[in-house]
Enzyme design. Structure first.
Site, PDB file in Angstrom:
ATOM      1  N   ASP A   1      -3.375  -2.951   0.595  1.00 50.12           N
ATOM      2  CA  ASP A   1      -4.813  -3.155   0.394  1.00 50.12           C
ATOM      3  C   ASP A   1      -5.586  -1.837   0.420  1.00 50.12           C
ATOM      4  O   ASP A   1      -6.443  -1.594  -0.431  1.00 50.12           O
ATOM      5  CB  ASP A   1      -5.362  -4.117   1.444  1.00 50.12           C
ATOM      6  CG  ASP A   1      -4.713  -5.489   1.367  1.00 50.12           C
ATOM      7  OD1 ASP A   1      -4.425  -5.945   0.247  1.00 50.12           O
ATOM      8  OD2 ASP A   1      -4.471  -6.096   2.427  1.00 50.12           O
ATOM      9  N   SER A   2      -5.294  -0.983   1.395  1.00 51.04           N
ATOM     10  CA  SER A   2      -5.982   0.310   1.453  1.00 51.04           C
ATOM     11  C   SER A   2      -5.516   1.221   0.316  1.00 51.04           C
ATOM     12  O   SER A   2      -6.302   2.016  -0.210  1.00 51.04           O
ATOM     13  CB  SER A   2      -5.768   0.980   2.810  1.00 51.04           C
ATOM     14  OG  SER A   2      -4.403   1.206   3.083  1.00 51.04           O
TER      15      SER A   2
ATOM     16  N   GLY B   1      -9.696  -1.632   3.396  1.00 46.97           N
ATOM     17  CA  GLY B   1      -9.013  -2.620   2.571  1.00 46.97           C
ATOM     18  C   GLY B   1      -9.241  -4.042   3.018  1.00 46.97           C
ATOM     19  O   GLY B   1      -8.356  -4.889   2.847  1.00 46.97           O
TER      20      GLY B   1
ATOM     21  N   CYS C   1     -11.530  -4.055  17.658  1.00 47.45           N
ATOM     22  CA  CYS C   1     -11.052  -2.839  16.999  1.00 47.45           C
ATOM     23  C   CYS C   1     -11.943  -2.493  15.811  1.00 47.45           C
ATOM     24  O   CYS C   1     -12.293  -1.329  15.606  1.00 47.45           O
ATOM     25  CB  CYS C   1      -9.603  -3.016  16.547  1.00 47.45           C
ATOM     26  SG  CYS C   1      -8.930  -1.585  15.671  1.00 47.45           S
TER      27      CYS C   1
ATOM     28  N   MET D   1      -5.550   6.578  10.749  1.00 49.05           N
ATOM     29  CA  MET D   1      -5.844   6.480  12.180  1.00 49.05           C
ATOM     30  C   MET D   1      -4.586   6.114  12.953  1.00 49.05           C
ATOM     31  O   MET D   1      -3.887   5.175  12.592  1.00 49.05           O
ATOM     32  CB  MET D   1      -6.879   5.377  12.442  1.00 49.05           C
ATOM     33  CG  MET D   1      -8.227   5.592  11.876  1.00 49.05           C
ATOM     34  SD  MET D   1      -9.254   4.092  12.112  1.00 49.05           S
ATOM     35  CE  MET D   1      -8.610   3.027  10.810  1.00 49.05           C
TER      36      MET D   1
ATOM     37  N   GLY E   1      -9.978   4.406   4.790  1.00 47.70           N
ATOM     38  CA  GLY E   1      -9.058   4.178   5.901  1.00 47.70           C
ATOM     39  C   GLY E   1      -7.697   3.794   5.359  1.00 47.70           C
ATOM     40  O   GLY E   1      -7.505   2.660   4.926  1.00 47.70           O
TER      41      GLY E   1
ATOM     42  N   SER F   1      -4.057   2.779   5.804  1.00 50.52           N
ATOM     43  CA  SER F   1      -3.217   2.186   6.848  1.00 50.52           C
ATOM     44  C   SER F   1      -1.738   2.256   6.530  1.00 50.52           C
ATOM     45  O   SER F   1      -0.901   1.965   7.383  1.00 50.52           O
ATOM     46  CB  SER F   1      -3.605   0.718   7.036  1.00 50.52           C
ATOM     47  OG  SER F   1      -3.293  -0.022   5.868  1.00 50.52           O
TER      48      SER F   1
ATOM     49  N   GLY G   1      -0.716   0.368   4.027  1.00 46.25           N
ATOM     50  CA  GLY G   1      -0.531  -0.949   3.425  1.00 46.25           C
ATOM     51  C   GLY G   1      -1.045  -0.989   2.000  1.00 46.25           C
ATOM     52  O   GLY G   1      -1.684  -0.053   1.519  1.00 46.25           O
TER      53      GLY G   1
ATOM     54  N   CYS H   1      -2.056  -5.437  16.500  1.00 47.56           N
ATOM     55  CA  CYS H   1      -1.511  -4.176  16.015  1.00 47.56           C
ATOM     56  C   CYS H   1      -0.676  -3.436  17.050  1.00 47.56           C
ATOM     57  O   CYS H   1       0.358  -2.861  16.730  1.00 47.56           O
ATOM     58  CB  CYS H   1      -2.639  -3.284  15.504  1.00 47.56           C
ATOM     59  SG  CYS H   1      -3.998  -3.043  16.662  1.00 47.56           S
TER      60      CYS H   1
END
Length: 374
Positions: free
Chosen positions: A18-19, A128, A103, A38, A12, A14, A16, A202
Site C-alpha cells: 500500500d505504501s 497507505g 499509534c 519508521m 511513510g 512500511s 508493504g 505490530c
C-alpha cells in the site's frame, strides 16, 4: 508538469504494497516524493519474529525502483512512552485497548508529521491507509471519508485525526480497491506486489499474544464460572480474554444446564474476584448491550455537540454500522444508545461514529449499558 511539482511529500514507507503504490502514484502526480521508514519497536536479539529488517529492505528496494530517497527514523522511545505503556496499563486494568489507533494518533500522524515538517521540510505527508479526504464547498476544513474499498476501509483507526492533520495528509490508495493496488504494483514490478498484508498488533508480530503479554504483565489465574456461580474451568488471566470471546476458554466439551450443548462465550469479567463469567449461546442476554458510556470524545470536523444526535457507530473494526443516538454528557463524555441491542461491546475499544461515508470522530468505551433483560 503539474502544480504539484513544487510540493514535497514524505511517504511513510512500511515495506508493504500500500505504501509502495502510494509513493508511485504521488510521483506520477508530479509531487517531489521522498520516503521515511519508521522503526517503532526495539526487538530483542532472540526475537526472530520481528520483520523490521526485511521491511526496511523492501522499502529501500521500492524507493530505489522509483528513484526516490528513503530516510529512516527510530520512534521506539516515543512508541514505548505514548503507546505501549498505555497498552499495558489498559490490559492490567482488565480492558482491551486498540494500540493501532493510538499509534496513528501519537506516532504516524504526530511524531512522523513533526519530523517530516521540521527536519525534511515537507508540504504533506502520505500514508497507505484506505481512507479518503473531502473538502466540502465553502468550507476549508477537510472531512475524512471511508476508503472506497469497504473491505479495507481504515477510517476506524484514524478517527483521532484533526482537521489540520487531515489537511496535511494524502491517502493515494483510498480511492482504489485493493486488487487494483496490487495490479499497479505488479505492473511497476515492485518487490512488494505480492507481499502478504501485515495483521495483528505490530509489536507482537506472528508470535502468540499470551506469550508476549506474559513477559510484561504477571498472569493471575482464576476460576471460570457460570452466572449462577458454578465453577466450570480455569483461566490463565483475565487480560487474555475479551467480552464475547469464544475460542480459548477450553470448556468446549462441557454441557450446560439441561444438557445445553451451545458453545461458551465470555460474558463478563469480575475484576474484584478475578473470575471470568462464561455463558452459553451467542444470543445469551449477558452478551448484549443496549448502549455504552464513552470518554475521550474527539470530533474530526466539528465542535463538541450540545444536543442529542442520530448517526451510526462501529464498536469494533469490520463491524456493520449500528444506528444509534448520542447523548452528550459533557465535552468529552457521552452516552450512546443503540437502536437494537449489540453483542461484544468491550471497554477499552473505540466507538467510532459515521454519517454515511463521513467519519465524524470517536471515543473510548468506558462501560457497556447492559441489556435490561439480562
Amino acid at each position: 508538469m503539474s502544480d504539484n511539482s513544487q510540493k514535497k511529500v514524505i511517504v511513510g514507507m512500511s515495506g508493504g504494497v500500500d505504501s509502495s503504490v502510494s509513493a508511485y502514484l504521488l510521483k506520477q502526480q508530479g509531487y517531489q516524493v521522498e520516503g521515511l521508514f519508521m522503526k517503532n519497536w526495539e526487538e530483542d536479539d532472540n526475537e526472530e519474529y520481528c520483520t523490521a529488517a526485511e521491511d526496511l529492505a523492501d522499502a529501500q528496494a521500492v524507493c530505489d525502483k522509483l528513484d526516490i530517497h528513503l530516510h529512516t527514523i527510530n520512534f521506539a522511545a516515543e512508541y514505548w512512552d505514548n503507546v505501549f505503556e498505555y497498552f499495558l496499563a489498559e490490559y492490567k486494568a482488565g480492558r482491551t485497548p486498540n494500540p493501532d489507533i493510538l499509534c496513528n494518533k501519537e506516532i504516524k500522524f504526530k511524531a512522523f508529521l513533526e519530523f517530516a515538517d521540521e527536519v525534511l521540510d515537507a508540504d504533506y505527508i502520505a500514508m497507505g491507509h484506505y481512507v479518503r479526504r473531502s473538502f466540502p464547498e465553502n468550507d476549508e476544513k477537510p472531512q475524512m471519508l471511508r476508503g472506497l474499498d469497504s473491505n479495507k476501509d481504515q477510517s476506524y483507526f484514524l478517527y483521532t485525526l484533526s482537521n489540520e492533520q487531515i489537511a496535511r495528509s494524502l491517502f493515494p490508495v483510498g480511492d482504489l480497491e485493493k486488487p487494483e493496488v496490487r495490479r499497479i504494483a505488479e505492473e511497476q514490478d515492485l518487490i512488494t506486489a505480492k507481499k502478504k498484508d501485515s495483521t495483528g498488533i505490530c509489536f507482537i508480530g506472528e508470535r502468540k499474544f499470551t506469550e508476549f503479554l506474559g513477559r510484561y504483565l504477571p498472569a493471575q489465574p482464576g476460576n471460570i464460572e457460570t452466572p449462577e456461580g458454578e465453577v466450570i474451568g480455569q483461566h490463565q488471566g483475565l487480560m487474555y480474554h475479551t467480552l464475547g470471546q469464544r475460542k480459548g476458554l477450553h470448556i468446549g466439551g462441557r454441557k450446560g444446564g439441561g444438557g445445553n450443548e451451545d458453545p461458551w462465550f465470555v460474558g463478563e469479567k469480575d475484576l474484584e474476584r478475578n473470575v471470568l463469567i462464561a455463558v452459553q449461546g451467542k444470543d445469551h442476554p449477558m452478551l448484549k448491550s443496549e448502549g455504552l458510556l464513552a470518554s475521550q470524545l474527539h470530533w474530526v470536523d466539528r465542535e463538541p455537540i450540545r444536543d442529542v444526535m442520530k448517526c451510526t457507530v462501529k464498536t469494533r473494526y469490520r463491524q456493520e454500522d449500528i444506528p444509534c443516538t448520542i447523548i452528550p454528557i459533557d465535552d468529552e463524555n457521552i452516552k450512546v444508545i443503540f437502536d437494537e441491542p449489540q453483542i461484544a461491546v468491550t471497554p477499552g475499544q473505540s466507538a467510532v461514529f459515521y454519517k454515511d461515508d463521513v467519519c465524524l470522530g470517536g471515543s473510548i468505551i468506558e462501560q457497556r449499558i447492559k441489556y435490561s433483560q439480562a
